[in-house]
Design a protein around this motif. Sequence first.
Motif, PDB file in Angstrom:
ATOM      1  N   TYR A 118       0.824  -1.132  -0.107  1.00  0.00           N
ATOM      2  CA  TYR A 118      -0.025   0.044   0.157  1.00  0.00           C
ATOM      3  C   TYR A 118       0.786   1.223   0.098  1.00  0.00           C
ATOM      4  CZ  TYR A 118      -3.770   3.230   1.122  1.00  0.00           C
ATOM      5  OH  TYR A 118      -4.861   4.108   1.257  1.00  0.00           O
ATOM      6  N   ALA A 152      -0.253   7.375  -8.094  1.00  0.00           N
ATOM      7  CA  ALA A 152      -1.605   7.083  -8.802  1.00  0.00           C
ATOM      8  C   ALA A 152      -2.024   5.653  -8.390  1.00  0.00           C
ATOM      9  CB  ALA A 152      -1.201   7.191 -10.292  1.00  0.00           C
ATOM     10  N   PRO A 153      -2.447   5.659  -7.074  1.00  0.00           N
ATOM     11  CA  PRO A 153      -3.079   4.550  -6.648  1.00  0.00           C
ATOM     12  C   PRO A 153      -4.301   4.185  -7.085  1.00  0.00           C
ATOM     13  CG  PRO A 153      -3.073   6.020  -4.781  1.00  0.00           C
ATOM     14  CD  PRO A 153      -2.537   6.629  -6.020  1.00  0.00           C
ATOM     15  N   LYS A 154      -4.735   2.897  -7.464  1.00  0.00           N
ATOM     16  CA  LYS A 154      -6.109   2.627  -7.720  1.00  0.00           C
ATOM     17  C   LYS A 154      -6.675   1.913  -6.543  1.00  0.00           C
ATOM     18  CE  LYS A 154      -5.513   3.241 -12.609  1.00  0.00           C
ATOM     19  NZ  LYS A 154      -3.966   3.443 -12.334  1.00  0.00           N
ATOM     20  N   PRO A 155      -6.833   2.471  -5.410  1.00  0.00           N
ATOM     21  CA  PRO A 155      -7.148   1.687  -4.187  1.00  0.00           C
ATOM     22  C   PRO A 155      -8.637   1.377  -4.185  1.00  0.00           C
ATOM     23  CG  PRO A 155      -6.594   4.078  -3.729  1.00  0.00           C
ATOM     24  CD  PRO A 155      -6.716   3.934  -5.108  1.00  0.00           C
ATOM     25  N   ARG A 156      -9.587   2.027  -5.078  1.00  0.00           N
ATOM     26  CA  ARG A 156     -10.847   1.616  -4.941  1.00  0.00           C
ATOM     27  C   ARG A 156     -11.131   0.226  -5.517  1.00  0.00           C
ATOM     28  NH1 ARG A 156     -13.349   7.322  -6.868  1.00  0.00           N
ATOM     29  NH2 ARG A 156     -12.188   8.537  -5.340  1.00  0.00           N
ATOM     30  N   PRO A 157     -12.075  -0.333  -4.857  1.00  0.00           N
ATOM     31  CA  PRO A 157     -12.586  -1.724  -5.366  1.00  0.00           C
ATOM     32  C   PRO A 157     -13.044  -1.483  -6.759  1.00  0.00           C
ATOM     33  CG  PRO A 157     -14.092  -0.733  -3.916  1.00  0.00           C
ATOM     34  CD  PRO A 157     -13.117   0.330  -3.752  1.00  0.00           C
ATOM     35  N   GLY A 207     -15.427  -2.198  -9.863  1.00  0.00           N
ATOM     36  CA  GLY A 207     -17.098  -1.974 -10.031  1.00  0.00           C
ATOM     37  C   GLY A 207     -17.194  -0.696 -10.488  1.00  0.00           C
ATOM     38  N   GLY A 208     -16.462   0.210 -10.406  1.00  0.00           N
ATOM     39  CA  GLY A 208     -16.819   1.583 -10.971  1.00  0.00           C
ATOM     40  C   GLY A 208     -15.532   2.415 -11.026  1.00  0.00           C
ATOM     41  N   SER A 209     -15.880   3.258 -11.821  1.00  0.00           N
ATOM     42  CA  SER A 209     -14.495   4.202 -11.932  1.00  0.00           C
ATOM     43  C   SER A 209     -15.188   5.780 -11.825  1.00  0.00           C
ATOM     44  CB  SER A 209     -13.889   4.211 -13.162  1.00  0.00           C
ATOM     45  OG  SER A 209     -14.720   4.427 -14.248  1.00  0.00           O
ATOM     46  N   SER A 210     -14.524   6.771 -11.110  1.00  0.00           N
ATOM     47  CA  SER A 210     -15.132   8.076 -11.065  1.00  0.00           C
ATOM     48  C   SER A 210     -14.050   9.048 -11.263  1.00  0.00           C
ATOM     49  CB  SER A 210     -15.962   8.151  -9.999  1.00  0.00           C
ATOM     50  OG  SER A 210     -15.220   7.686  -8.803  1.00  0.00           O
TER      51      SER A 210
END
Lengths: 229, 45, 223, 226
Positions: free
Chosen positions: B27, B35-40, B42-45
């Motif tokens: 982490y 530029a982490p992509k820590p979101r689960p 199922g969606g991007s925003s």
Amino acid sequence: MVNRPEHDGLVVRGLARRFGPRWAVAGVDLDVPSGGALMVLGANGSGKTTLLRCLATALAPHAGDIWWRRRPLWADRAALRPDVVLLTHATRLYEDLSARDNLLVWARLAGMTGLDPRAALDRVGIPADRTEPVRTFSAGMKRRVALARALLRTPSLFLLDEPLAALDPPGRALIGEVVAEQRARGVTIVLASHHPETTGPWCDAAVRLERGRVVWSGLPSDATSELAP
Amino acid sequence: MTDGVIEGQWAYVWAAYVVTWGLLGGYGLRLIMGAPKPRPPGGSS
Amino acid sequence: MKLAWEHYIGLAGLVLMAAGNAIGLFWAPPEMMMGDVGRILYVHVPAAWICMVIYLVAFAGAVASLATARPGADALVESSVEVGVLLNVLLLVLGSIFAKPTWGVWWDWDPRLTASAIMCLTFVGVMVLRAMVDDVERRASWSAVTTVLAFVNIPVTYMSVRWWRSLHQVQSSSSTMSAEMWNVLWLNTVALLLVSIWFVARRYRIARDRADQLRAPPLEVAP
Amino acid sequence: MIRLVQQIAAVVWKDLLIEWRGPARLSGLFVFAVAILLLMAFAAGSVEVMRKIAGGTLWVGMLLASTRSLDQSFSVEAEQGALEGLVLWPVDPLALFYGKALANALVLFGVGVALTPLTIAVMDAPIAGSPWVYLGFLVAGSAAVAAPGTLYAMITSQARGASVLLPLLLLPLVMPALLAASRGTTVLMEGDPMDQAGGWLGLLIAFDLVHWSLSGLLFSRIVENP
């Protein structure tokens, strides 16, 4: 922070509202004297609907002030909302209920009991004995029911967002009658429209929005010739 | 306390420490990369 | 180049954690009942405590976000919920590793373990909700609401699970610790706290940057 | 205050009317719950296991049915933008929340009442304890799901992926209530030999108090787009 409103009608100063990265309304000043009627013109996406929704307290302004009868509209919204009615594109009806049930439900929510929906439905030309759900109605009929619901209230500020949409010529004439009737009662009107030639005669001032700003203001009669697309 | 020792218990101890450093380190590296992509998913925003 | 303040804390945390872990692994005496397996506690217990601390920060941020609607409070919610979930996942994995040699199973319906699993799910829900909403203002108020409820629900969940278990058999996992072990435990807890502060601070800056891109620039005054 | 109560009553009446007029909403919920009941009975295999899981099955069925009914409760508001219309009409946000939560709790309670004789018959698990305490569990359990459920359904109905999002948010949150309700009903079916039902009911009521007060406050804070 800003000086007090100069008159007791609708006063808008520096109104702005953003949606995500875009300012839908970007600094609008308006003056509609009490009892006056303003026509708001503009292409799709020019900010008409956002402006009207701000005036109806559906949206909080991100900048600027609105006064109605010398009272700050957003801050006093709990007290002022009964005075403001907005007729939108969305009918805000319950599709599974009949026209009659819809009116009864909304009347009761406003604290009106013992209302006879027949008169209100007759006024807009919907047979009161129709029991099928609103879902089966045509778009124009739904808008008539929505109009009937708006007429249950006695607002002092009446906002109409493209009131002619989906209506047949008798329906449009009905809107004209309603506007005239309300004006005769001293109700102030703001009306967003794509048809200045039809709605112009109902109003006594007009503005044109472009990218969230007022780019022109004048008489409704000039709007028709000058700004027809 | 050596007679009650469970066979291979150091393996669990090592596993625990490796998981800790792996998870926190992973982490941390993502945050450093900026530029982490820590979101689960199922969606991007 | 001047480093941001959190980097010093993060560096200190990293050094402390390396030292604390090494002491826990090699110098501290084996635990009395569990033997060397007890060394897992030096990473397991700090994860549990700091996880709760970070969730508390998320709760405070959520209350502030609801009260003031400031973008900073929302960014704090975003960052601390994420770091909290990270520690929560670590906690669950460590709990599972700890359960196998001590209780002989990979999962035990111990009240604390069960409650923290449920807690993890509620906060993961907040993260998924955030990912599903594009409007910055709505996302802020909605995730603040769900964070408040998720946090308030923690003690209720714990009580209910504990009660449920007490009606069966109580699994004792508590054991007396020597003063020496407490010292090592505290060292590791402080280390993890510092590392987590670095996480939250870094993640906060990223959240601010992203939110600024989604929010319209200040309006220039009309000519 | 009187105005608030009147508005709450009007909202409850409105929601129940829509529920009643809507095509096959209630019966759909019921059939859904019954299907879960039957599935669990098949999975259980033996009568002893059925008796043990009867209470839990009833509440899992109720909970899954509730995610459908809560979803519907706000999709009718979202369909033509009625929710915003209600706020502007104006309906007090508190009245809106408590009215809708009450209506949702009533619907759920109705499903629970209808499901009870079926559970008893299918699972061969008669209520050996007090039927009044059992009824208390149905009321408190329905309320426990309805309060946070109404708040979360309002949120998810306006987000993407609403039908996935609602159970994802709601199920972990109501886990304590599910635990208390299903344990309580199970011990009631066993005749409550250790006198535990009262304690579980107390826990459920505590959950209700927390969530009915907090959710109302939070709902009225966010129902207006800031």
